[in-house]
Design a protein around this motif. Structure first.
Motif, PDB file in Angstrom:
ATOM      1  N   SER A   1      -3.739 -19.861 -74.503  1.00  0.00           N
ATOM      2  CA  SER A   1      -2.685 -19.695 -73.508  1.00  0.00           C
ATOM      3  C   SER A   1      -1.466 -19.073 -74.179  1.00  0.00           C
ATOM      4  O   SER A   1      -1.002 -19.561 -75.217  1.00  0.00           O
ATOM      5  CB  SER A   1      -2.331 -21.079 -72.936  1.00  0.00           C
ATOM      6  N   CYS A   2      -0.968 -18.011 -73.612  1.00  0.00           N
ATOM      7  CA  CYS A   2       0.132 -17.274 -74.232  1.00  0.00           C
ATOM      8  C   CYS A   2       1.460 -18.018 -74.053  1.00  0.00           C
ATOM      9  O   CYS A   2       1.820 -18.378 -72.932  1.00  0.00           O
ATOM     10  CB  CYS A   2       0.232 -15.885 -73.599  1.00  0.00           C
ATOM     11  N   PRO A   3       2.199 -18.239 -75.143  1.00  0.00           N
ATOM     12  CA  PRO A   3       3.485 -18.942 -75.040  1.00  0.00           C
ATOM     13  C   PRO A   3       4.525 -18.186 -74.199  1.00  0.00           C
ATOM     14  O   PRO A   3       5.534 -18.784 -73.816  1.00  0.00           O
ATOM     15  CB  PRO A   3       3.960 -19.064 -76.487  1.00  0.00           C
ATOM     16  N   HIS A   4       4.304 -16.904 -73.915  1.00  0.00           N
ATOM     17  CA  HIS A   4       5.265 -16.190 -73.085  1.00  0.00           C
ATOM     18  C   HIS A   4       5.249 -16.743 -71.668  1.00  0.00           C
ATOM     19  O   HIS A   4       6.156 -17.450 -71.265  1.00  0.00           O
ATOM     20  CB  HIS A   4       4.972 -14.672 -73.098  1.00  0.00           C
ATOM     21  N   ARG A   5       4.188 -16.477 -70.900  1.00  0.00           N
ATOM     22  CA  ARG A   5       4.122 -17.017 -69.543  1.00  0.00           C
ATOM     23  C   ARG A   5       2.733 -17.531 -69.197  1.00  0.00           C
ATOM     24  O   ARG A   5       2.356 -17.584 -68.034  1.00  0.00           O
ATOM     25  CB  ARG A   5       4.621 -15.974 -68.539  1.00  0.00           C
ATOM     26  N   GLY A   6       1.996 -17.910 -70.252  1.00  0.00           N
ATOM     27  CA  GLY A   6       0.783 -18.701 -70.025  1.00  0.00           C
ATOM     28  C   GLY A   6      -0.514 -17.946 -69.827  1.00  0.00           C
ATOM     29  O   GLY A   6      -1.558 -18.572 -69.635  1.00  0.00           O
ATOM     30  N   ASN A   7      -0.496 -16.651 -69.876  1.00  0.00           N
ATOM     31  CA  ASN A   7      -1.741 -15.907 -69.638  1.00  0.00           C
ATOM     32  C   ASN A   7      -2.811 -16.289 -70.670  1.00  0.00           C
ATOM     33  O   ASN A   7      -2.511 -16.541 -71.826  1.00  0.00           O
ATOM     34  CB  ASN A   7      -1.443 -14.401 -69.757  1.00  0.00           C
ATOM     35  N   ARG A   8      -4.061 -16.349 -70.222  1.00  0.00           N
ATOM     36  CA  ARG A   8      -5.158 -16.577 -71.160  1.00  0.00           C
ATOM     37  C   ARG A   8      -5.270 -15.395 -72.097  1.00  0.00           C
ATOM     38  O   ARG A   8      -5.242 -14.245 -71.669  1.00  0.00           O
ATOM     39  CB  ARG A   8      -6.471 -16.792 -70.421  1.00  0.00           C
TER      40      ARG A   8
ATOM     41  N   THR B   1      -3.910 -10.318 -79.164  1.00  0.00           N
ATOM     42  CA  THR B   1      -2.945  -9.629 -78.312  1.00  0.00           C
ATOM     43  C   THR B   1      -3.100 -10.084 -76.871  1.00  0.00           C
ATOM     44  O   THR B   1      -4.207 -10.086 -76.329  1.00  0.00           O
ATOM     45  CB  THR B   1      -3.163  -8.100 -78.393  1.00  0.00           C
ATOM     46  N   CYS B   2      -1.988 -10.452 -76.254  1.00  0.00           N
ATOM     47  CA  CYS B   2      -2.029 -10.877 -74.861  1.00  0.00           C
ATOM     48  C   CYS B   2      -2.140  -9.642 -73.958  1.00  0.00           C
ATOM     49  O   CYS B   2      -1.430  -8.645 -74.153  1.00  0.00           O
ATOM     50  CB  CYS B   2      -0.778 -11.674 -74.515  1.00  0.00           C
ATOM     51  N   GLY B   3      -3.020  -9.760 -72.960  1.00  0.00           N
ATOM     52  CA  GLY B   3      -3.263  -8.620 -72.081  1.00  0.00           C
ATOM     53  C   GLY B   3      -2.169  -8.395 -71.048  1.00  0.00           C
ATOM     54  O   GLY B   3      -2.205  -7.395 -70.318  1.00  0.00           O
ATOM     55  N   TYR B   4      -1.180  -9.306 -70.969  1.00  0.00           N
ATOM     56  CA  TYR B   4      -0.167  -9.153 -69.913  1.00  0.00           C
ATOM     57  C   TYR B   4       1.008  -8.281 -70.392  1.00  0.00           C
ATOM     58  O   TYR B   4       1.143  -7.128 -69.976  1.00  0.00           O
ATOM     59  CB  TYR B   4       0.303 -10.554 -69.483  1.00  0.00           C
ATOM     60  N   HIS B   5       1.853  -8.800 -71.320  1.00  0.00           N
ATOM     61  CA  HIS B   5       2.997  -8.009 -71.788  1.00  0.00           C
ATOM     62  C   HIS B   5       2.849  -7.578 -73.237  1.00  0.00           C
ATOM     63  O   HIS B   5       3.807  -7.124 -73.857  1.00  0.00           O
ATOM     64  CB  HIS B   5       4.291  -8.812 -71.623  1.00  0.00           C
ATOM     65  N   GLY B   6       1.631  -7.798 -73.767  1.00  0.00           N
ATOM     66  CA  GLY B   6       1.324  -7.263 -75.092  1.00  0.00           C
ATOM     67  C   GLY B   6       1.846  -8.046 -76.275  1.00  0.00           C
ATOM     68  O   GLY B   6       1.876  -7.525 -77.396  1.00  0.00           O
ATOM     69  N   TRP B   7       2.285  -9.293 -76.081  1.00  0.00           N
ATOM     70  CA  TRP B   7       2.717 -10.073 -77.257  1.00  0.00           C
ATOM     71  C   TRP B   7       1.531 -10.183 -78.209  1.00  0.00           C
ATOM     72  O   TRP B   7       0.391 -10.400 -77.786  1.00  0.00           O
ATOM     73  CB  TRP B   7       3.198 -11.473 -76.859  1.00  0.00           C
ATOM     74  N   LYS B   8       1.862 -10.080 -79.497  1.00  0.00           N
ATOM     75  CA  LYS B   8       0.787 -10.059 -80.496  1.00  0.00           C
ATOM     76  C   LYS B   8       0.985 -11.193 -81.498  1.00  0.00           C
ATOM     77  O   LYS B   8       2.108 -11.423 -81.971  1.00  0.00           O
ATOM     78  CB  LYS B   8       0.803  -8.702 -81.209  1.00  0.00           C
TER      79      LYS B   8
HETATM   80  S1  FES Z   1       2.048 -13.782 -70.730  1.00  0.00           S
HETATM   81 FE1  FES Z   1       1.400 -13.109 -72.655  1.00  0.00          FE
HETATM   82  S2  FES Z   1       2.690 -11.465 -73.132  1.00  0.00           S
HETATM   83 FE2  FES Z   1       3.387 -12.159 -71.219  1.00  0.00          FE
END
Ligand code: FES
Ligand SMILES: [Fe+2]
Length: 439
Positions: free
Chosen positions: A87-94, A107-114
Motif C-alpha cells: 500500500s502506497c504511503p502517498h494515498r494508499g494505492n496498491r 514504483t507506484c502506478g498512480y503518481h509515480g512515487w518510487k
Molecule cells: S498513491 Fe502512490 S504515488 Fe500516489
C-alpha cells in the motif's frame, strides 16, 4: 479385536483438555464472526507467504493477497527478505499487482512515487511542493515481520507473536530429518471455493472421514484406531501420525494378499509381495529395511537423517489456525484455506507439493499426475466445481465443502456432535473462541 482397541489414541505427552464449547453454525456463516476473525485472529498468527525459490535475486518480489490485505515479500541486497504492506504511503494505492515480479525499485502506478527495495521513498514528483519538505529518505513503506523456515517465507502483522521458530514448534525439530530446505515446489494450485475457510480446517483436524471420502487410501494408509496417533500441543497446533505402507485395520487386509497399490510400492523397493501373503502388515517394516539399504544409492540423501516412522508413515501437521503440512517420505504437501475478502461463505484453497531433489530424477508423481521435477511445474488458479483438479485427495475433501456449508445454514442444525477422535476439531474451535470472541 475387543471394543477397547477401537478407541482413539492420544499421545500421553501431547494431549490437551477441552471444555465442550458448542460448535454452532454462526462461525461458518456470519459476517460478524468473519469481522472478528479479521480483527482478533489473523493479525496474531504467522502466515506462509511464499517460497525462497521465488526470491533468489535482489529485487525479486512475491505478493501474497490475504482476505482484504496484501503483503509483498522483497529480496534485499544483503540476501535477506523483508515484508511490506502492499500500500502506497502517498494515498494508499496498491503497489505490486502481479503474484511475482522482479524490479530494481518499487514504483507506484498512480503518481509515480518510487521506493528502494528496503522500503525507503527515493523519488517523488514535485519534491519541493511539500510543506514539511522533500519526503524522500524520510517516508518508508509500512513493514511487517518476516522470517524463514526451510524453503518457506512467513510474515506476521503483530510484534507480540513469538518468533517464527518458536511459533512453529515442535515442527521444525520434528521435521528436521526430512531436510526440507532444498525441496522443490512442483505443484502450486489454488481454487475459489463456496464455503467458509474453517470447513476444510475441520476436515484436516480429523481422520474420521477417510473411510467414506477417501476409501482408496485404505490399502496403503492405516487409518484404524488405535493405530493412528493424535498429538495436541499447548501452542494450539496438533498432529496425527498414520502408519503408511500398511493397509487399514478397519478391515481384514492383513491375512490376505498384499493389496494394490501396496504390492507395487513394495516391489519398487525390492520387497516381494508374494512373500508377505497372510502377513501384509509386515510389509511396512520390510520397506524401512529396504530404504535404509538402498536409499542412498537411489539418490535419497535425506533418508539417513529420517526416523523409521518418517521413512514409511504419514505425518499430518495441523498448525493453528489454517496451515497443514502433510509429510510422507518423499512428498511435503502444504494445504490451507484463507478467508474471502468479504464473504464468510467463501474461501481460497491452496495446495502446494514439494519434493526432494533426487539426482537423475526428472519427473515426480503428484496429486494431479506426473509432473517435471522443477519449481512450479504446474501453477494455476481455478474455481472449485469447474472440474479443474486441485489434487486427487484434496478434490475429495473439497467435494463435501459446499454441501456442508449449505447444511450448516439450516435452522435444524443445532451444533456439532463429535466422537473422541475429533477432539482436535473441538479444540480448534475452543482456541478460536478464546482468540476471536475473547472468551
Ligand atoms: S498513491 Fe502512490 S504515488 Fe500516489
Ligand atoms: Fe481428507
Amino acid at each position: 479385536m475387543n471394543a477397547e482397541s477401537k478407541v482413539s489414541r492420544y499421545s500421553p505427552d501431547f494431549d490437551q483438555p477441552v471444555r465442550g464449547d458448542a460448535i454452532t453454525a454462526d462461525r461458518y456463516i456470519s459476517k460478524d464472526w468473519m469481522d472478528l476473525e479479521i480483527r482478533n485472529l489473523w493479525p496474531k498468527v504467522w502466515h506462509l507467504g511464499g517460497v525462497l525459490a521465488d526470491l533468489e535475486d535482489e529485487g525479486d518480489i512475491v505478493r501474497h493477497n490475504f482476505a482484504k490485505e496484501s503483503v509483498i515479500l522483497v529480496k534485499q541486497e544483503d540476501g535477506s527478505v523483508r515484508a511490506f504492506y502492499n500500500s502506497c504511503p502517498h494515498r494508499g494505492n496498491r503497489l505490486i499487482l502481479g503474484e511475482t515480479t522482479s524490479v530494481p525499485a518499487i514504483t507506484c502506478g498512480y503518481h509515480g512515487w518510487k521506493y528502494d527495495l528496503d522500503g525507503t521513498l527515493i523519488q517523488v514528483q514535485d519534491p519541493d511542493d511539500f510543506e514539511s519538505g522533500n519526503p524522500c529518505g524520510r517516508v518508508h513503506l509500512s513493514e511487517l515481520r518476516c522470517e524463514t523456515w526451510g524453503p518457506f517465507v512467513f510474515w506476521c502483522m503483530d510484534d507480540d507473536v513469538p518468533p517464527l521458530a518458536e511459533w512453529l514448534a515442535p515442527f521444525p525439530e520434528r521435521l528436521a530429518g526430512y531436510g526440507l530446505e532444498n525441496w522443490v515446489r512442483v505443484l502450486n494450485v489454488s481454487a475459489d471455493c463456496e464455503f467458509n475457510w474453517k470447513i476444510i480446517r475441520d476436515n484436516f483436524n480429523e481422520s474420521y472421514h477417510l473411510p467414506t471420502i477417501h476409501p482408496e487410501l485404505a490399502t496403503f494408509i492405516n487409518d484404524g484406531l488405535p493405530d493412528t496417533l493424535f498429538e495436541m500441543y499447548p501452542s494450539g497446533h496438533n498432529a496425527m501420525w498414520m502408519k503408511g505402507h500398511q493397509a487399514t485395520t478397519r478391515k481384514d487386509y492383513a491375512s490376505g494378499e498384499v493389496p494394490t497399490p501396496l504390492d507395487a510400492i513394495a516391489q519398487a523397493w525390492g520387497v516381494d509381495p508374494a512373500a508377505y501373503k497372510g502377513r501384509t502388515d509386515e510389509v511396512r517394516a520390510a520397506i524401512v529395511e529396504a530404504k535404509r539399504r538402498l536409499g542412498a544409492e537411489r539418490g535419497y540423501a535425506n533418508y539417513d537423517q529420517m526416523t523409521d516412522q518418517q521413512l514409511v508413515d504419514y505425518f499430518h501437521c495441523t498448525l493453528f489456525p489454517n496451515l497443514t503440512i502433510t509429510m510422507s517420505p518423499e512428498q511435503c504437501q502444504i494445504l490451507r484455506t484463507e478467508p474471502h475478502p468479504t464473504d464468510p461463505e467463501k474461501c481460497v484453497f491452496q495446495h502446494w507439493c514439494l519434493y526432494p531433489p533426487v539426482p537423475g530424477m526428472t519427473e515426480v508423481e503428484t496429486p494431479v499426475g506426473p509432473l517435471p521435477l522443477r519449481h512450479d511445474a504446474l501453477k494455476r488458479h481455478s474455481v472449485y466445481g469447474d472440474g479443474v483438479s486441485v489434487g486427487y485427495v484434496a478434490d475429495q475433501d473439497l467435494s463435501i465443502g459446499t454441501s456442508q456449508q449449505q447444511g450448516l445454514n439450516s435452522r435444524g442444525f443445532k451444533g456439532c456432535l463429535l466422537p473422541l477422535q475429533e477432539k482436535r476439531v473441538q479444540r480448534f474451535h475452543e482456541l478460536l473462541n478464546d482468540m476471536v470472541l475473547g472468551q
